[in-house]
Write a protein that holds these residues in place. Sequence first.
Motif, mmCIF file in Angstrom:
data_model
loop_
_atom_site.group_PDB
_atom_site.id
_atom_site.type_symbol
_atom_site.label_atom_id
_atom_site.label_comp_id
_atom_site.label_asym_id
_atom_site.label_seq_id
_atom_site.Cartn_x
_atom_site.Cartn_y
_atom_site.Cartn_z
ATOM 1 N N GLU A 1 0.737 -1.121 0.152
ATOM 2 C CA GLU A 1 0.041 -0.005 0.108
ATOM 3 C C GLU A 1 0.945 1.265 0.003
ATOM 4 O OE1 GLU A 1 -3.933 1.722 2.197
ATOM 5 O OE2 GLU A 1 -2.524 0.431 3.377
ATOM 6 N N MET A 2 1.935 1.359 0.841
ATOM 7 C CA MET A 2 2.655 2.644 0.729
ATOM 8 C C MET A 2 3.560 2.664 -0.497
ATOM 9 S SD MET A 2 2.441 3.805 3.705
ATOM 10 C CE MET A 2 3.598 4.597 4.244
ATOM 11 N N ASN B 1 -2.456 5.722 13.835
ATOM 12 C CA ASN B 1 -1.033 6.085 13.545
ATOM 13 C C ASN B 1 -1.053 5.729 12.023
ATOM 14 O OD1 ASN B 1 1.652 6.930 13.815
ATOM 15 N ND2 ASN B 1 2.380 5.146 14.582
ATOM 16 N N ASP B 2 -1.265 6.553 10.989
ATOM 17 C CA ASP B 2 -1.782 6.320 9.655
ATOM 18 C C ASP B 2 -0.149 6.705 9.069
ATOM 19 O OD1 ASP B 2 -2.287 5.841 6.914
ATOM 20 O OD2 ASP B 2 -4.391 5.554 7.906
ATOM 21 N N GLU B 3 0.439 5.730 8.442
ATOM 22 C CA GLU B 3 1.639 5.887 7.670
ATOM 23 C C GLU B 3 1.492 6.473 6.360
ATOM 24 O OE1 GLU B 3 4.372 2.472 7.493
ATOM 25 O OE2 GLU B 3 4.260 2.028 9.805
ATOM 26 N N ARG B 4 0.240 6.237 6.040
ATOM 27 C CA ARG B 4 0.018 7.048 4.521
ATOM 28 C C ARG B 4 0.168 8.455 4.742
ATOM 29 N NH1 ARG B 4 -5.711 4.587 3.441
ATOM 30 N NH2 ARG B 4 -5.776 5.011 5.325
ATOM 31 N N ARG C 1 -10.246 10.653 10.628
ATOM 32 C CA ARG C 1 -9.422 11.350 11.488
ATOM 33 C C ARG C 1 -8.325 10.492 11.815
ATOM 34 N NH1 ARG C 1 -12.573 13.602 16.378
ATOM 35 N NH2 ARG C 1 -13.975 12.134 15.500
ATOM 36 N N SER C 2 -6.875 10.970 12.258
ATOM 37 C CA SER C 2 -5.751 10.179 12.567
ATOM 38 C C SER C 2 -5.206 10.953 13.851
ATOM 39 C CB SER C 2 -5.059 10.045 11.454
ATOM 40 O OG SER C 2 -3.665 9.318 11.972
ATOM 41 N N ALA C 3 -4.922 9.938 14.940
ATOM 42 C CA ALA C 3 -4.058 10.627 15.942
ATOM 43 C C ALA C 3 -2.363 11.070 15.648
ATOM 44 C CB ALA C 3 -4.077 9.829 17.019
ATOM 45 N N ILE C 4 -1.987 10.618 14.382
ATOM 46 C CA ILE C 4 -0.530 10.706 14.019
ATOM 47 C C ILE C 4 -0.195 12.267 14.166
ATOM 48 C CG2 ILE C 4 -0.935 11.283 11.590
ATOM 49 C CD1 ILE C 4 1.402 9.353 11.095
ATOM 50 N N ASP C 5 1.150 12.615 14.657
ATOM 51 C CA ASP C 5 1.496 13.644 14.980
ATOM 52 C C ASP C 5 2.136 14.218 13.666
ATOM 53 O OD1 ASP C 5 2.236 16.129 16.243
ATOM 54 O OD2 ASP C 5 3.973 15.320 17.077
ATOM 55 N N VAL C 6 1.309 14.608 12.747
ATOM 56 C CA VAL C 6 1.605 15.115 11.332
ATOM 57 C C VAL C 6 0.531 16.035 10.833
ATOM 58 C CG1 VAL C 6 2.208 14.587 9.094
ATOM 59 C CG2 VAL C 6 2.904 13.126 10.611
#
Length: 341
Positions: free
Chosen positions: A104-105, A128-131, A147-152
């Motif tokens: 996927e990445m 924590n979505d790497e996309r 939504r995502s909690a990733i710090d980006v």
Amino acid sequence: MKLKEFAKQVGLSPTTVSRALSGYPEVSETTRARVAEAAVRLGYSPNVNAVRLKTGRAGAIGVVMGRAGEFHFAEFMAGMAERLVAEETDILVIPMADPNQEDEMQLYRRLVESRRVDAIIVHSPKPNDERIALLHELGMPFLVHGRSAIDVPHAWLDIDNEAAIMRATSHLIDLGHRRIAMINGRPGATYALHRDSGFRKALQSHGIEPDPQLMASGNFTDELGFRFARSFLEQPNPPTAFVAGSMMTALGVYRAARSLGLQIGRDVSVIAHDDVFPYLTADNMVPSLSATRSSMRAAGTRCADLVLQLLSGRSPLEIHELWPVELILRESTGPARQSTS
């Protein structure tokens, strides 16, 4: 008609006309309106390939489509199309057949490097979505539907899944139900985690401990809804109510109840989440289905609009939209019948 000829007809320079049609902010609203009116009147349309060559843009928004959730995806895409048709912006759909995370990445990386799209919409994010991290690293404009909690830093639009399910579950509890089953969406997706949280909070706020034996997760299909509901209803102490994650899941719950001779709304209550499909309406189900409601098509339209705003220079940090969800009560919910608990 070529640009120079059209500009001469309007009485403006080709540069001004081009900027007016492209929506540049330095062109006044009066001039933009004048050019737009003349374009319609004279039948002028800029050469799409020339515009893309000049601006360096592909004129397309990318969306990756997985195998799960085809019905939801179709409605979302219809909403996008309604907004983008006037902008002469295409939608590039990239199919994805349940790959592993590495595949996927690589798909997203290839999409960015191909320069076939100007922006990407990310669906069904994880906490924590790497996309999200990848697209941010590559400098590709993107919007997250969810939504995502990733710090980006990222732009997103979501519905309030936690509040929706909390409200639906609380209504069932108010009707006297204590044995309530929950059929949720795909494990690990943020929306499913938010719904699980809303379900648990509603139960616990009324002194009811969530029963893992009445909770299941999976793709939103009639078949899974049937299998999960049937297994719950065959337990020695079955549920008297269901919270279903989608209309398709609710269809399966209806089938399971009827296969056991149970009447929806009398023996078993059901509330589902309705994404407002034109071919499957809560009002037309028998009995009519109580549901939390939020249009997937409207979300597609708004996401397309927000992506266009991103491409016009709006900061992703300014685009955080959380939509409330309404609860519409119909015939599928009623007072709890005497249970054995």
